[in-house]
Design an enzyme around this catalytic site. Structure first.
Site: not given
Ligand SMILES: NC(=O)c1ccc[n+]([C@@H]2O[C@H](COP(=O)([O-])OP(=O)(O)OC[C@H]3O[C@@H](n4cnc5c(N)ncnc54)[C@H](OP(=O)(O)O)[C@@H]3O)[C@@H](O)[C@H]2O)c1
Length: 254
Positions: A140, A153, A157, A198
């Protein structure tokens, strides 16, 4: 169809960035294993949607915070499709908390998904990946910027970037490339729930548009599809000489 004939696993693929990645890889010709943690419904809905568009996908349950379930996930994918070529470790969870409020349970919860989850799913995939195999982990922008109360967090990352750097030579001996992506703010549930944190605590009541302008040169959030496009590049032959890197996809972080 750059990924024709490839078998790809995407963790946390039923919503957000993972869903966009699964959709993009399937549209490039890969057969995609859609991993979900608990709720099969959105994962099955995505599988149906992809199948109806002529793409190949199947849902697989596994909680990546449990190393034995990471192994079972990869075993099941290989049993079903015969092999695996690509792992995209996307599953992750957010955390905000002041130093004095962080508990050992918080540490365990965040690191078990964001660090151990990504390490052990990589270990499980590496047992099967052939030469030419590709792994993409998810770091991230938070790994390299200071944000109030974001220590757990951000540390989790930052660990991901260190993992890809150090796994690159080990996997490189077998012709496997491993990289990480470092997205900036991306329009998903995670950003909706946490976006306002943030910034400086005194500014958290500003309209979201003002916050966005102050955080990215492009002055908007990323769409999940823009993150997926970079992943599609990293797992394609076009990225054949990239490994050990963390690629920023952050709209020009300010
Ligand atoms: N959105 C941002 O701004 C952002 C920025 C930088 C990095 N990221 C990273 O990008 C990735 C995706 O983020 P997102 O924004 O799409 O997040 P999100 O909308 O919260 O979705 C997270 C996904 O991860 C799954 N998950 C969580 N814990 C899990 C586990 N123990 N086993 C299997 N699946 C699990 C969730 O499943 P459930 O539906 O079961 O909860 C969901 O499908 C993450 O690693 C996040 O840290 C996001």
């Amino acid at each position: 169809m750059k990924l024709n004939g490839k078998i790809a696993v995407v963790t946390g693929a039923s919503r957000g960035i993972g869903k966009a990645i699964a959709t993009r890889l399937a549209s490039e010709g890969a057969t995609v294993a859609i991993n979900y943690r608990e709720d099969a419904k959105p994962a099955e809905a995505l599988v149906s949607e992809l199948n109806s568009r002529g793409f190949k996908a199947q849902a697989f349950r596994a909680d990546v915070s449990k190393p034995d379930e990471c192994q079972t996930l990869l075993d099941d994918v290989v049993k079903t499709f015969g092999r695996v070529d690509i792992l995209v470790s996307n599953a992750g969870i957010e955390h905000f908390g002041k130093l004095e409020e962080i508990t050992p349970q918080d540490f365990e919860r965040v690191f078990s998904v964001n660090v151990a989850g990504q390490l052990f799913v990589t270990q499980a995939a590496a047992r099967y990946l052939p030469s030419g195999g590709r792994i993409v982990l998810t770091s991230s922008v938070s790994a390299r910027i200071a944000v109030f109360y974001h220590t757990l967090y951000a540390a989790s990352k930052a660990a991901v970037s260190a993992m890809v750097l150090n796994l690159a030579p080990e996997l490189g001996e077998r012709g496997i490339a491993i990289n990480a992506i470092a997205p900036g703010g991306t329009a998903t549930d995670m950003a909706k729930e946490n976006g306002k944190f943030y910034t400086h605590p005194a500014l958290q009541d500003l309209p979201p548009e003002a916050l966005l302008k102050s955080k990215a040169a492009l002055q908007r959030l990323a769409q999940p599809e823009e993150i997926a496009a970079t992943v599609a590049f990293l797992v394609s032959d076009d990225a054949s000489y990239i490994t050990g890197s963390t690629l920023a996809i952050d709209g020009g972080r300010l």
